[in-house]
Design a protein around this motif. Structure first.
Motif, PDB file in Angstrom:
ATOM      1  N   ALA A 117       0.670  -1.233  -0.049  1.00 19.31           N
ATOM      2  CA  ALA A 117      -0.315   0.131  -0.136  1.00 19.31           C
ATOM      3  C   ALA A 117       0.425   1.154   0.506  1.00 19.31           C
ATOM      4  CB  ALA A 117      -1.222   0.197   1.216  1.00 19.31           C
ATOM      5  N   HIS A 126      -0.200   4.910  -0.764  1.00 26.45           N
ATOM      6  CA  HIS A 126      -0.974   5.426   0.467  1.00 26.45           C
ATOM      7  C   HIS A 126      -0.551   6.007   1.094  1.00 26.45           C
ATOM      8  CE1 HIS A 126      -4.163   4.130  -2.445  1.00 26.45           C
ATOM      9  NE2 HIS A 126      -3.407   2.169  -3.251  1.00 26.45           N
ATOM     10  N   ASP A 139      -5.653   6.097   4.259  1.00 31.89           N
ATOM     11  CA  ASP A 139      -6.034   5.681   3.282  1.00 31.89           C
ATOM     12  C   ASP A 139      -6.281   4.448   3.958  1.00 31.89           C
ATOM     13  OD1 ASP A 139      -6.687   6.760   0.722  1.00 31.89           O
ATOM     14  OD2 ASP A 139      -3.959   7.186   0.750  1.00 31.89           O
ATOM     15  N   ARG A 159      -9.714  -0.313   5.351  1.00 31.86           N
ATOM     16  CA  ARG A 159      -9.055   0.738   3.737  1.00 31.86           C
ATOM     17  C   ARG A 159     -10.108   1.595   4.342  1.00 31.86           C
ATOM     18  NH1 ARG A 159      -7.926  -4.736   2.193  1.00 31.86           N
ATOM     19  NH2 ARG A 159      -5.602  -4.948   1.419  1.00 31.86           N
ATOM     20  N   SER A 205     -11.519   2.834   1.988  1.00 28.21           N
ATOM     21  CA  SER A 205     -12.771   2.380   0.806  1.00 28.21           C
ATOM     22  C   SER A 205     -13.347   1.421   1.241  1.00 28.21           C
ATOM     23  CB  SER A 205     -11.665   2.064  -1.027  1.00 28.21           C
ATOM     24  OG  SER A 205     -11.071   0.512   0.026  1.00 28.21           O
TER      25      SER A 205
END
Length: 647
Positions: A274, A279, A430, A440, A442
């Motif tokens: 990552a 990130h 992130d 995460r 997301s």
């Protein structure tokens, strides 16, 4: 056991954890006890720590803080001044608009009384307009001001180091006190080659005092019980590097589960991947660092290679000023490939080392404008963070990560896993890693709902801790007085000490019962002369001196004080306590000073203060949600007593 020396506590934290057999110790900060600005000790494992010299009054630490305030920064933000300083190097033309910040150097004494008034009401004597806005701090005038005060601090510390080396013969130096956190000056001292070894206390500021006071108290307890002493060296590893505190992450998992946020195992190669993809990772592992630096256990981590990463971190994560540098954390075995310093082991981010061309090419984000970096070297014993950097190097070829503390601008570093979650959600990182838990951004459906849940838990914990702390405090006094008496007595005694005590003593000495005799002359300034004249009118008595000589209240006036004088000058009086000053000016031996080291300035005007307003101020100091009534933080008798009396 009561330890009455602030700087001695600093010295304990500097010498014993250093591992040295013997050393000189420099404790230097804004202010210690008894107006100490810096104190020099000699220490060895046989005889302990002995004071050599102490300067009182005005010192470089307080001057640096006052200039920091003029730059528009807050109390405790001296690090911003240090970061801004290199931007002023080229603006020599601005010096014509700025005062000379040079101190008066005389042996161990470096005095700034011509530039500032001493504690407890410190202020600048020179006219420097406060920076009107955050954007104006970039102007040549203010950038140069930061540069000049940083230069003076470096000159002062180098001078003191040279004096210590010459006069004591010490081959090793230990440093503590808030000034010890100036990593640029630390590297200059180390590079000067005056000492074989230099050790700076990682928690140099006053937060480290707790350790020093505990050590002093333990030694005293051992002495009283007949023991010969404490073998601090056998306990050396307990001082560093971070506290291995294992939190139960079940509450974190419950909060995440309630919001259907997937939890992943925190695998080293996944974290490194990552980071290599650009990130930003909020990283919390295994405990709390000792001192104010983020040492890879409560940090934001990022890839140092992209030129845009600094701007990304500032806009997306830290929301702080662009002139402030980001620090690197790296594998110690690659240090000399990227950086230049007399030593390669930098575990505590205390030295601003030079950057080699390879660092400039491969890790642009961590190179400051003056081509330095406040580097932290990392070895396997640091924990999983070392493995993360190893994995990142395997992917990128670079053994360095950006490492900045896990907090937003103007926040403290996070303490608990839930604090880490809240910080992660507010700062747009992130990925969050908390020990064995990884999430995460997301995969979060609603960051707002999750943040509200986490902040509710934080407030509940804060109220619980505040209530427990206040109850503990009151347990020591409830047998003598209730909450009403406790607060009222302390507030009123503080008011008296602040506004009236020195004025009352001056009145007693001059006009009531202790008139000074045997002194030919009163040496004072216009400020104090005005006060004395008002007192003379009130008491209907003459000023008890046939001669009054006015002079400036600064170090340079010491040589002008005539024999047999009574000195009523706030700063000058404390200089008269300095042994080296008295040696340079023998006439001072026949004089007497009004002010003692712990005195507050006699105030020209009193202040009428409403006790209810003071209680409100006390309430506001507690770190709680100020929209809530403080009565809600108490329970039982304490809540009833406090509410009935004050609210």
């Amino acid at each position: 056991y009561f330890a009455d020396s602030h700087h001695l506590a600093h010295a304990y934290t500097a010498f014993y954890p250093s591992g040295f057999e013997d050393a000189a110790v420099l404790a230097i900060d804004g202010l210690g006890s008894e107006q100490d600005t810096h104190t020099i000790f000699l220490a060895n494992l046989t005889d302990g720590i002995q004071k050599v010299y102490s300067q009182k009054g005005t010192g470089i630490g307080q001057l640096y803080s006052l200039i920091t305030e003029r730059l528009g920064f807050e109390d405790g933000e001296e690090g911003k001044t240090m970061g801004l300083a290199p931007y002023g190097e080229a603006h020599i033309e601005a010096d014509q608009f700025l005062p000379d910040l040079s101190g008066t150097y005389q042996g161990y004494c470096v005095d700034y009384s011509h530039l500032m008034q001493r504690q407890p009401t410190p202020r600048l004597r020179v006219d420097i307009e406060k920076c009107p806005s955050k954007s104006d701090v970039y102007s040549p005038r203010y950038a140069r001001l930061a540069y000049n005060v940083q230069q003076e601090l470096e000159h002062c510390l180098l001078h003191l180091s040279q004096e210590i080396r010459t006069r004591t013969g010490a081959q090793r130096l230990c440093i503590a006190g808030g000034v010890g956190l100036n990593c640029v000056a630390n590297e200059i001292i180390r590079r000067a080659g005056l000492f074989e070894e230099v050790f700076v206390q990682p928690s140099s500021g006053d937060s480290g005092i707790a350790l020093g006071l505990a050590m002093v108290g333990i030694e005293e307890a051992a002495r009283r019980s007949g023991r010969q002493g404490i073998d601090w060296r056998s306990n050396q590893k307990t001082f560093w590097t971070y506290a291995h505190i294992k939190f139960d992450n079940s509450e974190l998992r419950n909060i995440l589960a309630a919001q259907n946020v997937p939890c992943h195992p925190a695998e080293t190669h996944v974290i490194a991947q990552a980071l290599a993809e650009g990130h930003v990772v909020a990283y919390y592992e295994g405990g709390w660092e000792f001192g104010p630096r983020a040492l890879g256990h409560r940090s934001f981590l990022a890839d140092p290679r992209p030129q845009c990463m600094k701007a990304t971190l500032n806009s997306k994560i830290k929301h702080r000023e662009p002139y402030r540098p980001f620090a690197p954390i790296m594998l110690v075995e690659y240090f000399t490939d990227y950086f230049d310093s007399p030593v390669t082991w930098h575990p505590h981010m205390l030295y601003a080392v030079g950057c080699r061309e390879r660092a400039q090419r491969e890790a642009q984000t961590i190179v400051h404008v003056d081509n330095t970096a406040r580097v932290q070297t990392c070895a396997p014993e640091a924990g999983r963070i070392y493995d993360v950097i190893v994995a990142f190097r395997e992917l990128s070829g670079v053994p360095i990560l950006v490492n900045t503390s896990l907090n937003d601008n103007d926040e403290p570093v996070v303490m608990t896993p839930i604090d880490a979650l809240s910080c992660f959600l507010r700062t747009n990182a992130d990925m969050l890693v908390v020990d064995d838990v990884m999430i995460r951004r997301s995969e979060i459906c609603s960051t707002d709902v999750l943040l509200a849940t986490a902040e509710t838990w934080q407030r509940e914990q804060l109220r619980e801790r505040t209530d427990r702390a206040l109850r503990t405090l009151l347990d020591f006094s409830t047998g003598v007085e209730d909450m009403n008496g406790f607060l009222t007595r302390n507030l009123l005694s503080s008011l008296y000490a602040r506004f009236n005590e020195s004025a009352d003593r001056l009145a007693r000495i001059f006009f009531v019962d202790e008139s000074p005799s045997g002194f030919a002359c009163l040496v004072t300034d216009t400020y104090h002369l005005d006060i004395i004249r008002r007192m003379a009118i009130y008491y209907k008595k003459p000023i008890p001196f046939s001669e009054i000589q006015l002079m400036d209240d600064q170090w340079a006036s010491l040589g002008s004080v005539p024999e047999n004088s009574y000195v009523l000058l706030y700063n000058l009086s404390i200089c008269m306590c300095d042994a080296e000053a008295c040696m340079a000016h023998p006439t001072l031996a026949s004089c007497l000073s009004f002010y003692h080291s712990s005195d507050r300035l006699v105030l020209m005007h009193g202040k009428d203060t409403d006790l209810d307003e003071l209680v409100a101020e006390v309430i506001d100091t507690y770190e709680v949600n100020t929209s809530r009534n403080i009565g809600e933080l108490f329970s039982g008798v304490i809540a009833q007593e406090f509410t009935r009396t004050y609210l």
